[in-house]
Structures are given as C-alpha cells and as structure tokens.
Design an enzyme around this catalytic site. Structure first.
Site, mmCIF file in Angstrom:
data_model
loop_
_atom_site.group_PDB
_atom_site.id
_atom_site.type_symbol
_atom_site.label_atom_id
_atom_site.label_comp_id
_atom_site.label_asym_id
_atom_site.label_seq_id
_atom_site.Cartn_x
_atom_site.Cartn_y
_atom_site.Cartn_z
ATOM 1 N N ASP A 9 0.883 -34.953 15.263
ATOM 2 C CA ASP A 9 2.104 -34.152 15.225
ATOM 3 C C ASP A 9 2.288 -33.567 16.638
ATOM 4 O O ASP A 9 1.340 -33.552 17.433
ATOM 5 C CB ASP A 9 1.914 -33.033 14.190
ATOM 6 C CG ASP A 9 2.951 -31.953 14.300
ATOM 7 O OD1 ASP A 9 4.144 -32.293 14.303
ATOM 8 O OD2 ASP A 9 2.575 -30.760 14.403
ATOM 9 N N ASP A 11 4.787 -30.477 17.659
ATOM 10 C CA ASP A 11 4.977 -29.021 17.701
ATOM 11 C C ASP A 11 3.844 -28.303 16.978
ATOM 12 O O ASP A 11 3.642 -28.500 15.776
ATOM 13 C CB ASP A 11 6.328 -28.638 17.075
ATOM 14 C CG ASP A 11 7.483 -29.178 17.891
ATOM 15 O OD1 ASP A 11 7.538 -28.872 19.091
ATOM 16 O OD2 ASP A 11 8.310 -29.920 17.333
ATOM 17 N N GLY A 51 12.778 -29.443 11.076
ATOM 18 C CA GLY A 51 13.939 -30.006 11.769
ATOM 19 C C GLY A 51 14.913 -28.928 12.187
ATOM 20 O O GLY A 51 15.292 -28.079 11.382
ATOM 21 N N LYS A 53 18.171 -29.058 13.142
ATOM 22 C CA LYS A 53 19.521 -29.088 12.553
ATOM 23 C C LYS A 53 19.466 -28.574 11.113
ATOM 24 O O LYS A 53 20.313 -27.789 10.685
ATOM 25 C CB LYS A 53 20.079 -30.533 12.578
ATOM 26 C CG LYS A 53 20.344 -31.057 13.970
ATOM 27 C CD LYS A 53 21.078 -32.385 13.951
ATOM 28 C CE LYS A 53 20.208 -33.549 13.544
ATOM 29 N NZ LYS A 53 19.175 -33.919 14.537
ATOM 30 N N ARG A 55 17.261 -26.562 9.961
ATOM 31 C CA ARG A 55 16.943 -25.123 10.021
ATOM 32 C C ARG A 55 18.215 -24.310 10.235
ATOM 33 O O ARG A 55 18.436 -23.287 9.603
ATOM 34 C CB ARG A 55 15.945 -24.903 11.173
ATOM 35 C CG ARG A 55 15.246 -23.576 11.178
ATOM 36 C CD ARG A 55 14.069 -23.631 12.149
ATOM 37 N NE ARG A 55 13.118 -24.643 11.731
ATOM 38 C CZ ARG A 55 12.411 -25.412 12.583
ATOM 39 N NH1 ARG A 55 12.532 -25.257 13.874
ATOM 40 N NH2 ARG A 55 11.583 -26.305 12.106
ATOM 41 N N ASN A 127 12.663 -34.112 23.245
ATOM 42 C CA ASN A 127 11.666 -33.035 23.346
ATOM 43 C C ASN A 127 10.263 -33.610 23.483
ATOM 44 O O ASN A 127 9.432 -33.079 24.226
ATOM 45 C CB ASN A 127 11.699 -32.150 22.091
ATOM 46 C CG ASN A 127 13.021 -31.445 21.897
ATOM 47 O OD1 ASN A 127 13.828 -31.376 22.816
ATOM 48 N ND2 ASN A 127 13.258 -30.932 20.700
HETATM 49 C C1 XBP Z 1 8.366 -28.943 13.993
HETATM 50 C C2 XBP Z 1 9.751 -28.677 13.717
HETATM 51 C C3 XBP Z 1 10.769 -28.994 14.700
HETATM 52 C C4 XBP Z 1 10.948 -28.052 15.847
HETATM 53 C C5 XBP Z 1 12.345 -28.188 16.377
HETATM 54 O O1 XBP Z 1 7.826 -29.597 12.849
HETATM 55 O O2 XBP Z 1 10.099 -28.288 12.637
HETATM 56 O O3 XBP Z 1 11.951 -28.972 13.994
HETATM 57 O O4 XBP Z 1 10.712 -26.734 15.390
HETATM 58 O O5 XBP Z 1 12.661 -29.477 16.716
HETATM 59 P P1 XBP Z 1 6.556 -30.530 12.932
HETATM 60 P P2 XBP Z 1 14.192 -29.994 16.708
HETATM 61 O O6 XBP Z 1 5.624 -29.992 13.973
HETATM 62 O O7 XBP Z 1 5.956 -30.428 11.556
HETATM 63 O O8 XBP Z 1 7.005 -31.944 13.232
HETATM 64 O O9 XBP Z 1 15.073 -28.817 16.950
HETATM 65 O O10 XBP Z 1 14.254 -31.019 17.807
HETATM 66 O O11 XBP Z 1 14.454 -30.616 15.348
HETATM 67 MG MG MG Z 2 3.741 -29.117 13.725
#
Ligand code: XBP
Ligand code: MG
Length: 267
Positions: A9, A11, A51, A53, A55, A127
């Site tokens: 993963d 983030d 995600g 969008k 969110r 990103n």
């Molecule tokens: C991380 C997320 C992502 C980021 C924002 O989830 O939820 O949505 O916070 O990214 P994970 P975008 O680590 O479980 O994949 O705004 O590009 O969607």
């Molecule tokens: Mg994560």
C-alpha cells in the site's frame, strides 16, 4: 516458503502521507471559495472512506445544506479533486515526505532476493509517481513490476479488487505474495484477496482492529532504527523485519481454496 512478490500500500505504509493529503484538500477547498477546513480529528474519521473523490462526496452528504446546493457541489468533485492532486503531488515532488523506517531497506532486500515488487493503492497514479520518484530517485517507478492504483478498479478498498488486480498482473497466487498495509480498510482488502498481511499503523490508523493481520509492528525497522524489544518479541532474527524472517514465518497455504482457485493459471 519462497516469496515471489511483496505488494505495498502507499499512503500510511510506504510513507506517512495523510497530513499532506489533508492540507492539500483544505487548500483546494479554500482556492475554490469553499469554507471547508478538515481538522486532524475530522480527517481521521473521514479516512474511513477510501479515495479522495469518494471522501469529498461523503462529506458533501454529511453537511446540512439545501438539496440544490448539494447537487451543485457533487458536480464540482472532479475539479476539486484534480486541484487537490496538483497541490499534493507538487508538495511530494518537492521532497517534503520521506519513506517510513525500514521501507527502502526491505525494498532493496526483496529485489536482491529476486522478489517482485508491486503497489496496491487507492490513491491517484500521479501521487504514487511523485512519491516514488521523490523518495527512491528517478528510477523509483521502475523497481515496481506492477503499480495498481486509483481508479483502475471501480470498487476501492476495503474491496479486494486492487490486490486482485496486482496479483493477476504479477501472475502470482496469493500464497506466493505478502501484503503491507497500515489501515483496517487496507487489511480487509488484502485479506479478502487471500493475502498474508503485515500491518504498520500510523497516527491516522492506530487503534483499528488488526486481528486478522499476520504481523502488526510499529514500523518495519532498520539497523539504524531498530524496533524496540526485538529480536525476542515478535521477531526472531533481528530488530528489523527481514526477507529471511518473512520466508520463515509465512505459513502456506494461507488463502482459502476458493480464493486460490481464482488465480490458478494467472501466469
Ligand atoms: C489512502 C486513501 C487515499 C488518500 C487520498 O488509502 O484513502 O484516498 O487519502 O488519495 P490506502 P486520492 O492507503 O488504503 O490506499 O485523493 O488520490 O484518492
Ligand atoms: Mg494506507
């Protein structure tokens, strides 16, 4: 047990990015003339929706406004999110985020052991590219055999789709791979794809129910940042998680027959 692939993963797992995401959302809202400002506590809760969008959409649903205004805000999500992505990726490209302890070391060890590397993330591709290049150098993208992210799947985490896509593209079965995650949504996604999963939580995700994880650790550890109480706690070999330790602990077969059958002949 031979490990063919590590799937990460992004983030929270490769890097603790969520504060930069939160600030980027707020800056985008401000630039669009909206008086929304997500606090850290509020954002922790909003992270339950995977995600960006999705969110924003969930936030629009939660606020007390007239239906006509709600509809017009929903129509602005794509534009708001594109601006947020521009802000976020420029901050990351400027080198303002670093990899979590032990990540670069484990990536290197895995590559040297001939193990494939993949990404399975909810976040937007731009990103991921910005983070890999800023933290691992100009060839940061090339060390990953597969980058599965963002809208490549229609159903985001906690659905297993993004991990299934990564496995299919790699051509490996869940039994041969290990997932690395930081959140309850990510764990659900990886486990439902049949993966043995290591969890390293952050401020944003700690306290979640990680009982289905194979291993939960504060971070991956490194010779320069050894894990407190290791070896001798969760780990047997060193005060950081090594490929040897993973191979030793990985209990085959983990995936239920039904899940394994999905990947038969994947390569
Ligand atoms: C991380 C997320 C992502 C980021 C924002 O989830 O939820 O949505 O916070 O990214 P994970 P975008 O680590 O479980 O994949 O705004 O590009 O969607
Ligand atoms: Mg994560």
């Amino acid at each position: 047990m031979t490990i063919s692939a590590l799937i990460f993963d992004v983030d929270g797992t490769l890097a603790d990015t969520e504060e930069v995401h939160r600030r980027s959302f707020n800056t985008a809202f401000q630039r669009a003339g909206l008086d929304w400002a997500w606090s850290r506590e509020q954002y922790r809760d909003l992270l339950k929706i995977a995600g960006g969008k999705e969110r924003i959409a969930s936030y629009i649903e939660s606020i007390d406004i007239h239906d006509v205004e709600r509809k017009s805000l929903h129509a602005r999500i794509a534009e708001l999110h594109a601006e947020k992505t521009r802000i976020y990726s420029s901050i990351v490209s400027a080198g303002r985020v670093r990899l979590r302890d032990g990540v670069a070391r484990l990536l290197k060890e895995a590559r040297e052991a001939g193990c494939h590397l993949a990404i399975a993330s909810t976040t937007t591709a731009a990103n991921v590219d910005a983070l890999l290049e800023a933290t691992l150098g100009a060839r940061g993208l090339e060390i990953f055999d597969v980058i599965a992210c963002g809208d490549l799947v229609s159903t985001k985490k906690p659905a297993p789709d993004i991990y299934q896509l990564a496995l299919h593209t790699l051509g490996v079965t869940p039994d041969e791979a290990i997932a690395f995650e930081d959140s309850v949504n990510g764990l659900r996604s990886a486990v439902d794809a049949g993966l043995w999963t290591v969890i390293t939580p952050t401020y944003w995700t700690e306290g979640g129910d990680f009982s289905e994880a194979a291993l939960v650790m504060p971070h991956l550890g490194d010779p320069l940042q050894p894990l407190h109480g290791e070896p001798g706690g969760r780990l047997t070999r060193a005060a950081w998680l090594t490929m040897d330790e993973l191979a030793e602990r990985r209990t085959p077969p983990h995936a239920p027959d039904a899940v394994r059958a999905l990947y038969q002949g994947a390569s």
